[in-house]
Scaffold this active site. Structure first.
Site, short mmCIF file in Angstrom:
data_model
loop_
_atom_site.label_atom_id
_atom_site.label_comp_id
_atom_site.label_asym_id
_atom_site.label_seq_id
_atom_site.Cartn_x
_atom_site.Cartn_y
_atom_site.Cartn_z
N LYS A 54 0.85 -1.21 0.00
CA LYS A 54 0.00 0.00 0.00
C LYS A 54 0.87 1.25 0.00
O LYS A 54 0.62 2.21 -0.74
CB LYS A 54 -0.94 -0.02 1.23
CG LYS A 54 -2.06 -1.04 1.09
CD LYS A 54 -2.79 -1.31 2.40
CE LYS A 54 -3.82 -2.43 2.19
NZ LYS A 54 -4.48 -2.91 3.41
N GLN A 98 -4.55 -1.51 9.58
CA GLN A 98 -4.46 -2.86 9.00
C GLN A 98 -5.06 -3.89 9.97
O GLN A 98 -4.74 -3.90 11.16
CB GLN A 98 -2.99 -3.19 8.69
CG GLN A 98 -2.79 -4.48 7.93
CD GLN A 98 -3.39 -4.48 6.51
OE1 GLN A 98 -3.51 -3.44 5.88
NE2 GLN A 98 -3.78 -5.64 6.04
N ASP A 121 -11.20 2.68 3.97
CA ASP A 121 -11.62 1.28 3.89
C ASP A 121 -13.14 1.18 3.73
O ASP A 121 -13.66 0.13 3.35
CB ASP A 121 -11.28 0.55 5.21
CG ASP A 121 -9.99 -0.25 5.14
OD1 ASP A 121 -9.68 -0.78 4.07
OD2 ASP A 121 -9.32 -0.34 6.19
N1 GUN Z 1 -6.61 -6.79 6.18
C1 GUN Z 1 -6.89 -7.57 5.09
N2 GUN Z 1 -7.60 -6.87 4.17
C2 GUN Z 1 -7.77 -5.63 4.69
C3 GUN Z 1 -8.42 -4.46 4.21
O1 GUN Z 1 -8.99 -4.41 3.11
N3 GUN Z 1 -8.37 -3.38 5.04
C4 GUN Z 1 -7.76 -3.41 6.26
N4 GUN Z 1 -7.79 -2.30 7.00
N5 GUN Z 1 -7.16 -4.48 6.74
C5 GUN Z 1 -7.16 -5.59 5.95
#
Ligand code: GUN
Length: 299
Positions: A54, A98, A121
């Site tokens: 990311k 995350q 998100d």
């Molecule tokens: N962990 C796995 N996929 C995601 C996601 O799309 N967003 C977040 N914040 N954590 C994750």
């Protein structure tokens, strides 16, 4: 193989090129640099690789970007305090915590602690509600990526029979909410099947699908005799089914790819289908959050 492969990496690269141009324009015309913070608690190897990817993409697009690593024993109160700091920081437009978080922290409390206008998100209940109503800025990244793949590869799903397998808060439920919207790229007739659906009914519904979106979390779950000729299949599953000889995780989707691809018109591979889209949609949400904050767009 009859089906055309929907290559997520190619579609994602195309969207990122569009976003890069938009970011360059926002900087030049509005002195606006999208800002994203990704917060990682602990050092789970899977999560480290997700946030690293990311951060890499946000740097490539020219964002103001912070990777905030926290110790695994950080208290819930301290994490909420950190969110408060970023909620107030005008240079930060998007906040991502995350998941998963350590067990001593209530994930819902943390996700609800993010300002909904910075919730890239789209997991905050305010954003979930906005999406259902149809007045939203962000969509959750994985289902938004599926929608883009369908629209760009298969075409407008308007009036089509869409069947969603799975009802998670992250994929299945928002996927339904997205596909029933009265707007381009949606406007479909949507059925959601899940663990409460009897197997014979599950198969019956899947066989009706023009577009089948599968987020079941079960490797090779969808069989060739469950789908009709010409179906468009979007496989969200990422299941580790062993190791390759070189020591990498061997992955399988939720769809029996070899058999189903003989009947489908379009299908996403695993890996290389939905996966590459998710981070790109996060970037799209961050650009939107920056435009919202600057008053360039309104909800
Ligand atoms: N962990 C796995 N996929 C995601 C996601 O799309 N967003 C977040 N914040 N954590 C994750």
């Amino acid at each position: 193989m009859a089906a055309k492969l929907i290559k997520g990496a190619e579609v994602a690269a195309q969207i990122r090129a569009e976003l890069k141009q938009e970011v360059d324009e926002l900087k030049a015309k509005h002195n606006l640099t999208p800002g994203l913070v990704t917060i990682l608690v602990g050092q789970d190897p899977g999560s480290v690789s997700y946030v690293t990817a990311k951060q890499k993409t946000s740097h490539e697009l020219g964002f103001y970007s912070i990777q905030d690593n926290q110790e695994p024993d950080i208290t819930e109160a301290a994490l909420l305090g950190l969110l408060d700091k970023y909620n107030k920081d005008p240079k930060i437009h998007g906040i991502l915590v995350q998941l998963p978080l350590p067990k001593h922290i209530d994930s819902n409390k943390v996700l609800y602690g993010i300002n909904p206008d910075k919730d890239v998100d789209a997991f905050h209940p305010v954003n979930v509600g906005r999406i259902l109503i149809g007045n939203y800025a962000f969509l959750p990244c994985t289902p938004a990526g599926c929608q883009e793949l369908i629209y760009r590869a298969y075409g407008d799903p308007k009036g089509k029979e869409v069947v969603v397998v799975g009802r998670s808060n992250i994929v299945g439920k928002p996927m339904v909410a997205i596909m029933i919207q009265k707007r381009a790229g949606a406007n479909a007739t949507v059925t959601c099947v899940h663990t409460g659906t009897p197997k014979d009914k599950m198969i019956e519904h899947c066989r009706r699908a023009d577009i089948l979106i599968v987020a079941a979390g079960v490797p090779n779950y969808i069989q060739a005799d469950w789908v009709k000729e010409g179906v468009c299949v979007i496989d969200v599953g990422v299941n580790r089914i062993g190791m390759t000889e070189s020591g990498k995780a061997k992955l399988a989707g939720d769809v029996d790819f070899a058999a189903v691809s003989e009947k489908a018109s379009f299908i996403t591979p695993v890996p290389g289908g939905v996966g590459p889209m998710t981070i790109t949609m996060l970037m799209k949400n961050t650009v939107m959050a920056a435009k919202l904050a600057a008053g360039l767009v309104k909800l």
